[in-house]
Motif scaffolding. Sequence first.
Motif, PDB file in Angstrom:
ATOM      1  N   SER A  22       0.863  -1.186   0.000  1.00  0.00           N
ATOM      2  CA  SER A  22       0.000   0.000   0.000  1.00  0.00           C
ATOM      3  C   SER A  22       0.899   1.236   0.000  1.00  0.00           C
ATOM      4  CB  SER A  22      -0.899   0.012   1.228  1.00  0.00           C
ATOM      5  OG  SER A  22      -0.142   0.360   2.370  1.00  0.00           O
ATOM      6  N   GLU A  23       0.330   2.366  -0.423  1.00  0.00           N
ATOM      7  CA  GLU A  23       1.124   3.596  -0.471  1.00  0.00           C
ATOM      8  C   GLU A  23       1.631   3.982   0.910  1.00  0.00           C
ATOM      9  OE1 GLU A  23      -1.089   6.650  -2.528  1.00  0.00           O
ATOM     10  OE2 GLU A  23      -1.294   5.299  -4.251  1.00  0.00           O
ATOM     11  N   ALA A  24       0.775   3.830   1.914  1.00  0.00           N
ATOM     12  CA  ALA A  24       1.175   4.218   3.275  1.00  0.00           C
ATOM     13  C   ALA A  24       2.318   3.333   3.773  1.00  0.00           C
ATOM     14  CB  ALA A  24      -0.025   4.116   4.210  1.00  0.00           C
ATOM     15  N   LEU A  25       2.230   2.037   3.509  1.00  0.00           N
ATOM     16  CA  LEU A  25       3.287   1.128   3.942  1.00  0.00           C
ATOM     17  C   LEU A  25       4.578   1.401   3.178  1.00  0.00           C
ATOM     18  CD1 LEU A  25       4.399  -1.312   5.448  1.00  0.00           C
ATOM     19  CD2 LEU A  25       3.278  -2.800   3.776  1.00  0.00           C
ATOM     20  N   GLN A  26       4.462   1.630   1.876  1.00  0.00           N
ATOM     21  CA  GLN A  26       5.657   1.912   1.075  1.00  0.00           C
ATOM     22  C   GLN A  26       6.328   3.194   1.562  1.00  0.00           C
ATOM     23  OE1 GLN A  26       6.945  -0.284  -1.316  1.00  0.00           O
ATOM     24  NE2 GLN A  26       8.679   1.064  -0.863  1.00  0.00           N
ATOM     25  N   ALA A  27       5.510   4.194   1.909  1.00  0.00           N
ATOM     26  CA  ALA A  27       6.076   5.452   2.408  1.00  0.00           C
ATOM     27  C   ALA A  27       6.840   5.199   3.708  1.00  0.00           C
ATOM     28  CB  ALA A  27       4.966   6.470   2.625  1.00  0.00           C
ATOM     29  N   ALA A  28       6.283   4.345   4.580  1.00  0.00           N
ATOM     30  CA  ALA A  28       6.962   4.029   5.846  1.00  0.00           C
ATOM     31  C   ALA A  28       8.280   3.299   5.585  1.00  0.00           C
ATOM     32  CB  ALA A  28       6.036   3.183   6.720  1.00  0.00           C
ATOM     33  N   LEU A  29       8.251   2.323   4.670  1.00  0.00           N
ATOM     34  CA  LEU A  29       9.470   1.566   4.357  1.00  0.00           C
ATOM     35  C   LEU A  29      10.520   2.486   3.721  1.00  0.00           C
ATOM     36  CD1 LEU A  29       7.800  -1.677   2.954  1.00  0.00           C
ATOM     37  CD2 LEU A  29       9.148  -1.511   5.054  1.00  0.00           C
ATOM     38  N   ASP A  30      10.067   3.419   2.874  1.00  0.00           N
ATOM     39  CA  ASP A  30      10.990   4.374   2.258  1.00  0.00           C
ATOM     40  C   ASP A  30      11.670   5.233   3.316  1.00  0.00           C
ATOM     41  OD1 ASP A  30      10.393   3.444  -0.239  1.00  0.00           O
ATOM     42  OD2 ASP A  30       9.060   5.102  -0.798  1.00  0.00           O
ATOM     43  N   GLU A  31      10.895   5.681   4.315  1.00  0.00           N
ATOM     44  CA  GLU A  31      11.478   6.498   5.386  1.00  0.00           C
ATOM     45  C   GLU A  31      12.530   5.694   6.146  1.00  0.00           C
ATOM     46  OE1 GLU A  31      11.642   9.465   5.903  1.00  0.00           O
ATOM     47  OE2 GLU A  31       9.951  10.284   4.796  1.00  0.00           O
ATOM     48  N   VAL A  32      12.193   4.453   6.483  1.00  0.00           N
ATOM     49  CA  VAL A  32      13.127   3.620   7.238  1.00  0.00           C
ATOM     50  C   VAL A  32      14.418   3.422   6.440  1.00  0.00           C
ATOM     51  CG1 VAL A  32      13.522   1.263   8.051  1.00  0.00           C
ATOM     52  CG2 VAL A  32      11.404   2.443   8.652  1.00  0.00           C
ATOM     53  N   GLU A  33      14.274   3.134   5.150  1.00  0.00           N
ATOM     54  CA  GLU A  33      15.452   2.870   4.317  1.00  0.00           C
ATOM     55  C   GLU A  33      16.381   4.071   4.212  1.00  0.00           C
ATOM     56  OE1 GLU A  33      14.617   1.413   0.457  1.00  0.00           O
ATOM     57  OE2 GLU A  33      13.533  -0.346   1.190  1.00  0.00           O
TER      58      GLU A  33
END
Lengths: 392, 237
Positions: free
Chosen positions: B88-99
């Motif tokens: 999902s966009e929200a999950l991808q955004a969270a993973l992008d921040e972590v990375e």
Amino acid sequence: MQFGVFTIGDITTDPTNGTTPTEHQRIKDTVRIAQHAEQAGFEVFATGQHHNPPFVAPGNPPTLLAFLAAQTQKLILSTATTLITTMDPVRLAEDYSYLQHLADGRVDLTMGRGNTGPVYPWFGKDIRQGIPLAVENYHLLYRLWHEQNIDWQGRFRTPLQDFTLTPQPLDGVAPFVWHGSIRSAEIAEQAAYYGDGFFHNNIFWNKEHVIQMVQLYRQRYEYYGHGKAHQAYVALGGQAFMRKNSQDAVNEFRPYFDNAPVYGHGPSMEQFTRMTPLTVGSPQQVIERTLEFRDWVGDYQRQMFLIDHAGLPTDVVLEQIDIFGEEVLPVLRKEFAALKPADVPEAPTHEFLVARHERGEDPVPGGKEGSPAWQDAQERAATAEHAEQPGA
Amino acid sequence: MDETPSFDAPEAFGAPESTDPFTPQARHLVVVSGGLGDPSSSRQLADRLAAAAADALSAEGIVPEVHVVELRLLATDIAEAMVNPSRSEALQAALDEVEQADGIIAVSPTFKASYSGLFKSFWDLVEDGVIRDVPVLLGATGGTPRHSLMIDTAMRPLFSYLRTKVLSSGIFAASDDWGEVEGGQASTRTTPLQTRIAAAGADLASVVARLAARPRRASGAPKPLEVTPFDQLLRGE
């Protein structure tokens, strides 16, 4: 533009009535589906390669494709995919070369690595070596199709001394090769290096990945001097279920979506259709969605559709193929052709490859003289030579 | 001679042009809270650790940018991502921040002698190698101090596997700890929670401040693909 049907040969229970086709039934139905695709106006039929249940796609696709060659007239027979990692490149060269003769050139291949871990050790290989296997095996396969009296030595296979392939490829021209990958930049690079095609099976993936991988392939294709970036050969996947009224399509397909091993028990059908190319609706919706792919990746050469999946009865699959043939493909052909600039090549056929070969315009792996890649190699060689001179 | 730190991104296909161009001296802290309630004591601990780290960074003249990822809001998306490659966009955004984090604060409640399943599922979705060498401060909450070794027996191996720089200080907050203040009963003989939080925040800040900012890409942009030239692949490199 070529349109095709591709299958993974899954045996899935129909969730609406609990029936499961036998392996025999599914295999025979695969033949019906391919024949029907040809009659409906599709140009390509591609089969997966599988070594584990619940799939009955052939372990060696030429077995099925040779039979189909005898049952069809114009259909291009292809794979989705041929496992370049676990198969012996010598056998691949022999089997597909023989198939090419039987089918009078109506053959091409899509190379894939395979993501089922246990398959690798069954064939004496290691999944952690997936990329090196794909690189070495394809390089040998390429040489077997383009050279004779080969001496060869590599990491993954016994060496060859003075080996010549039999039969030689039809008309001295190897089948066209597409390289399929979803996330591995190395495979896009490999496709570009040889001037081969690139297939992104985007059916489960967000469009950002598709755009990025195709962009990389196109830029490297130009770097290796096979043509401009927008002239590289791109194929995409897709899947759809259609009814005249979109709500009917949604109602009819939902139990299949909800229960299919590849789709179900995860995101809702609505979420999934928003995130991936899956379209459940009217033929017009499928047309609009497919034209959108062109906005993502530019003008491309081949669009494959997954139709026989999720336990749909074969009669429904054949009906879907008819709707494609009557309502979707004619419009898509017209629209794609109107948008395509004249300098973008059509999808490759055997006749095209033979003509290109006769003009002496076969792609040169790694870049012909004058290409950016060739110039870089010259510079590197000059620097290395300079460095070797004493006192330098 | 003045050494001007370089914030240039490495050369790669589609690499981001630079770090945040407006505030090159910024560091991005990503706070991942695995608390399941609202309000949640894990979130509370995470916020306090973030505030402590941000204060310490500010004191060194660095602009702290704090991004909070609250896993309870992503619970369904995470479960769906386990069975399907789409994010999902929200999950991808969270993973992008972590990375792209310069420092990570990871906090989980203690469930059955370990972190929560949701917490583990989130980190299962982070690709191997993408947060290599990123400083990580661990925190956990639990009913009693008897669970406090969970940080070392469960969380620390997970973040070692991810090849992060896990700080030696980890903060465990039991229910009792929230009632303790400096100058409280001497008989408890433990350092009050807020004192431990301040020290751990300063600890994280001191490591983050000494590392160059990591390259960032425009929000929503996919990770750049790195290309190994094919002749190198052919030579087995």
